[in-house]
Write a protein that holds these residues in place. Sequence first.
Motif, PDB file in Angstrom:
ATOM      1  N   ALA A 237     -11.968   5.493  45.179  1.00  0.00           N
ATOM      2  CA  ALA A 237     -12.907   5.909  45.542  1.00  0.00           C
ATOM      3  C   ALA A 237     -13.171   7.460  45.209  1.00  0.00           C
ATOM      4  O   ALA A 237     -14.000   8.061  44.718  1.00  0.00           O
ATOM      5  CB  ALA A 237     -13.432   5.734  47.056  1.00  0.00           C
ATOM      6  N   GLU A 238     -12.094   8.364  45.616  1.00  0.00           N
ATOM      7  CA  GLU A 238     -11.803   9.491  45.302  1.00  0.00           C
ATOM      8  C   GLU A 238     -12.105   9.873  43.956  1.00  0.00           C
ATOM      9  O   GLU A 238     -12.572  10.913  43.281  1.00  0.00           O
ATOM     10  CB  GLU A 238     -10.545  10.290  46.009  1.00  0.00           C
ATOM     11  CG  GLU A 238     -10.966  10.579  47.513  1.00  0.00           C
ATOM     12  CD  GLU A 238      -9.771  11.063  48.222  1.00  0.00           C
ATOM     13  OE1 GLU A 238      -9.206  11.879  47.479  1.00  0.00           O
ATOM     14  OE2 GLU A 238      -9.693  10.772  49.336  1.00  0.00           O
TER      15      GLU A 238
ATOM     16  N   HIS B  53      -3.859  14.130  41.211  1.00  0.00           N
ATOM     17  CA  HIS B  53      -3.276  12.786  40.689  1.00  0.00           C
ATOM     18  C   HIS B  53      -3.736  11.776  41.461  1.00  0.00           C
ATOM     19  O   HIS B  53      -3.473  11.969  42.793  1.00  0.00           O
ATOM     20  CB  HIS B  53      -1.872  12.969  40.581  1.00  0.00           C
ATOM     21  CG  HIS B  53      -1.132  11.803  40.268  1.00  0.00           C
ATOM     22  ND1 HIS B  53      -1.282  11.190  39.065  1.00  0.00           N
ATOM     23  CD2 HIS B  53      -0.108  11.164  40.800  1.00  0.00           C
ATOM     24  CE1 HIS B  53      -0.333  10.283  38.995  1.00  0.00           C
ATOM     25  NE2 HIS B  53       0.122  10.088  40.188  1.00  0.00           N
ATOM     26  N   TYR B  54      -4.281  10.402  41.302  1.00  0.00           N
ATOM     27  CA  TYR B  54      -4.785   9.421  41.992  1.00  0.00           C
ATOM     28  C   TYR B  54      -3.702   8.164  41.520  1.00  0.00           C
ATOM     29  O   TYR B  54      -4.060   7.381  40.639  1.00  0.00           O
ATOM     30  CB  TYR B  54      -6.204   9.308  41.762  1.00  0.00           C
ATOM     31  CG  TYR B  54      -7.088  10.303  42.096  1.00  0.00           C
ATOM     32  CD1 TYR B  54      -7.538  10.475  43.379  1.00  0.00           C
ATOM     33  CD2 TYR B  54      -7.541  11.166  41.252  1.00  0.00           C
ATOM     34  CE1 TYR B  54      -8.296  11.266  43.773  1.00  0.00           C
ATOM     35  CE2 TYR B  54      -8.223  12.080  41.321  1.00  0.00           C
ATOM     36  CZ  TYR B  54      -8.740  12.337  42.549  1.00  0.00           C
ATOM     37  OH  TYR B  54      -9.776  13.225  43.118  1.00  0.00           O
ATOM     38  N   PRO B  55      -2.723   8.167  42.339  1.00  0.00           N
ATOM     39  CA  PRO B  55      -1.765   7.071  42.171  1.00  0.00           C
ATOM     40  C   PRO B  55      -2.497   5.694  42.493  1.00  0.00           C
ATOM     41  O   PRO B  55      -3.226   5.505  43.274  1.00  0.00           O
ATOM     42  CB  PRO B  55      -0.410   7.303  43.054  1.00  0.00           C
ATOM     43  CG  PRO B  55      -1.060   8.195  44.146  1.00  0.00           C
ATOM     44  CD  PRO B  55      -2.242   8.628  43.679  1.00  0.00           C
ATOM     45  N   ASP B  56      -1.785   4.784  41.640  1.00  0.00           N
ATOM     46  CA  ASP B  56      -2.073   3.186  42.515  1.00  0.00           C
ATOM     47  C   ASP B  56      -3.518   2.971  42.178  1.00  0.00           C
ATOM     48  O   ASP B  56      -4.015   2.079  43.056  1.00  0.00           O
ATOM     49  CB  ASP B  56      -1.833   3.109  43.745  1.00  0.00           C
ATOM     50  CG  ASP B  56      -1.004   1.747  43.852  1.00  0.00           C
ATOM     51  OD1 ASP B  56      -0.662   1.216  42.913  1.00  0.00           O
ATOM     52  OD2 ASP B  56      -0.547   1.428  45.121  1.00  0.00           O
TER      53      ASP B  56
ATOM     54  N   HIS C  93      -8.759  -1.463  35.437  1.00  0.00           N
ATOM     55  CA  HIS C  93      -9.837  -2.478  35.742  1.00  0.00           C
ATOM     56  C   HIS C  93     -10.771  -1.902  36.911  1.00  0.00           C
ATOM     57  O   HIS C  93     -12.134  -1.748  36.735  1.00  0.00           O
ATOM     58  CB  HIS C  93      -9.293  -3.654  36.043  1.00  0.00           C
ATOM     59  CG  HIS C  93     -10.357  -4.811  36.236  1.00  0.00           C
ATOM     60  ND1 HIS C  93     -10.681  -4.938  37.396  1.00  0.00           N
ATOM     61  CD2 HIS C  93     -11.126  -5.739  35.279  1.00  0.00           C
ATOM     62  CE1 HIS C  93     -11.524  -6.201  37.475  1.00  0.00           C
ATOM     63  NE2 HIS C  93     -11.974  -6.281  36.331  1.00  0.00           N
ATOM     64  N   ASP C  94     -10.285  -1.584  37.856  1.00  0.00           N
ATOM     65  CA  ASP C  94     -10.926  -1.332  39.082  1.00  0.00           C
ATOM     66  C   ASP C  94     -11.660   0.171  38.960  1.00  0.00           C
ATOM     67  O   ASP C  94     -12.647   0.083  39.136  1.00  0.00           O
ATOM     68  CB  ASP C  94     -10.067  -1.147  40.282  1.00  0.00           C
ATOM     69  CG  ASP C  94      -9.334  -2.360  40.619  1.00  0.00           C
ATOM     70  OD1 ASP C  94      -9.700  -3.461  40.225  1.00  0.00           O
ATOM     71  OD2 ASP C  94      -8.280  -2.430  41.410  1.00  0.00           O
TER      72      ASP C  94
END
Length: 544
Positions: free
Chosen positions: A192-193, A314-317, A321-322
């Motif tokens: 979301a972020e 950095h947005y891990p995981d 696709h999402d």
Amino acid sequence: MATPTVAEYLLLQLQNSGVDHVFGVPGDYVLGLYAKLAESPLLHIGTTREDTAAFAADGYARCRGIGALAVTYGVGALNVVNAIAGAYAESSPIVVISGAPGISEQRKDPMIHHRFGPFSFQREIFERITCATAVLDDPLTAFRDIDRCLQAARRNSKPVYIELPRDQLDAEGYPIPAVEPIQHEGETGALAEAVDETLDRLEKAGFPVILAGVEIHRRGLQDLLSQLVLSACIPVAATLTGKSVVGERHPAYLGVYEGAMGPDDTRKRVEGADVLLVLGATVNDVDTGIFTAKLDPERMIHASQDQVTIGHHHYPDVRLHDFLTALCDAVRAHSCTWMPRAPLQDLPAAKSRKPMTITRLIASLNAALTPDMSVVCDVGDCLFAALDLRVHERTHFLASAFYTSMGFAVPAALGAQIASPELRPLILVGDGAFQMTGTELSTFSRLGLDPVVIVFNNHGYSTERFILEGPFNDIAEWRYECVGELVGPVNGFHAKTEDEFERALKQALFTSGRPSLINVDLLDNDASPAMRRLAQHLSQKVKG
Ligand SMILES: Cc1ncc(C[n+]2csc(CCOP(=O)(O)OP(=O)(O)O)c2C)c(N)n1
Ligand SMILES: [Mg+2]
């Protein structure tokens, strides 16, 4: 209902996962499986060599989502190592099935043919170039091992290795209930972020650009990409390994970006973007034009397979696709900024005594390409020249553009045409690469398939010549247009001049039911603009 045997289950599950054809060369350790294959709905496609079977399975997998080959122990399996390493490097899911001496034969550790060390060696080699391996030596676990490997191939889009000892073919398997694969949920907070920050940046952007890479194709995300391009109204460029992730005649398409190696107009649009949304692109020397790409991380949003990086955040995981799905749902149309590339120039009339050039060749092919043709390209100058080709539909360009193994194109096109018979392959191949695997045209002839092969005959290893000239770059001069006399039928043409080429191309496109080949005799010093730029860079490195 009777429990299937190990071989029956393997063939059944291959079929259930989307495989209709199995490529390969038989041998005594795999003959039993070949007999079962002949009785099954699957079709065996015999090739002239095992490495070409693997390239064919790779081409097939790129069109169908999965491919398969069956080979004998040692001599057969080891022959596919290069092609499977290439499929691993380029994320193409191939099921490699190797026959093996029976468990009872292996017990006394005998010296039997095709053996090259401990019986475990072959699996150990393939462990390094596949994402899952199994030796089906225990009927109790065989079904589960088969399912595990097929799921891994699909999930990771990488090759897998299944070894079948020949005395286990008819063993009754044990139907252990399937284990539900653990679904890895992405990190929803981070997703979301990442989406919020992306939307915020896109909203403020004046001239955003998308750079789309190969993972979009390998993860089957082309529909989402097209949706995003259209709903956000953002123009899109592709990397070379991702070439044709979007149709190349779409008004939003900017061309292939390859740093200083690629076309100048595309480079300016990508490097000048105030927000660059990089989707599914891998950072490698090919796609960055030997690291000449000038992409400012501050202005970049980089979504790879399982993480998003925005500037220094950095947005891990977060799965690609999402991320794409959420962006498509939330994005607001940006004011439309289509500024289409320069349109293709009209092809000037062919001149009768004018020597054929690479520039003219690409212009002619651009004029001749139709939506029902795919392009399968080898390495060498044909690949660099293909930067300027514009295929019609997405996924209509296949190449070993990152691993760059010579000999890919002719056999990969075989797999592609069998997987997608509605598409006629245009094969671009250098004279050197054709000498490696061109005789696989024999299989097209045998099956009545009709690719059009363009041999870029620059009389040797031109790419290497441009880096470092020497006698090691000379090769024998073949009469490529006569290949049909040996492997035929093949319609062969020799073209030295513009009008000879146009006549040959017209006849080739008119011919169906058999391959056509045009030996395009180029001047030794002719080269595409991209190759000249590349060679200049590489030669500096070789000389130190
Ligand atoms: C299997 C393999 N062997 C060697 C190479 C190194 N290599 C890269 S390009 C090239 C020359 C290719 O010759 P050709 O197919 O005639 O294309 P050209 O460069 O002449 O256009 C070679 C030998 C390679 N990429 N793959
Ligand atoms: Mg050559």
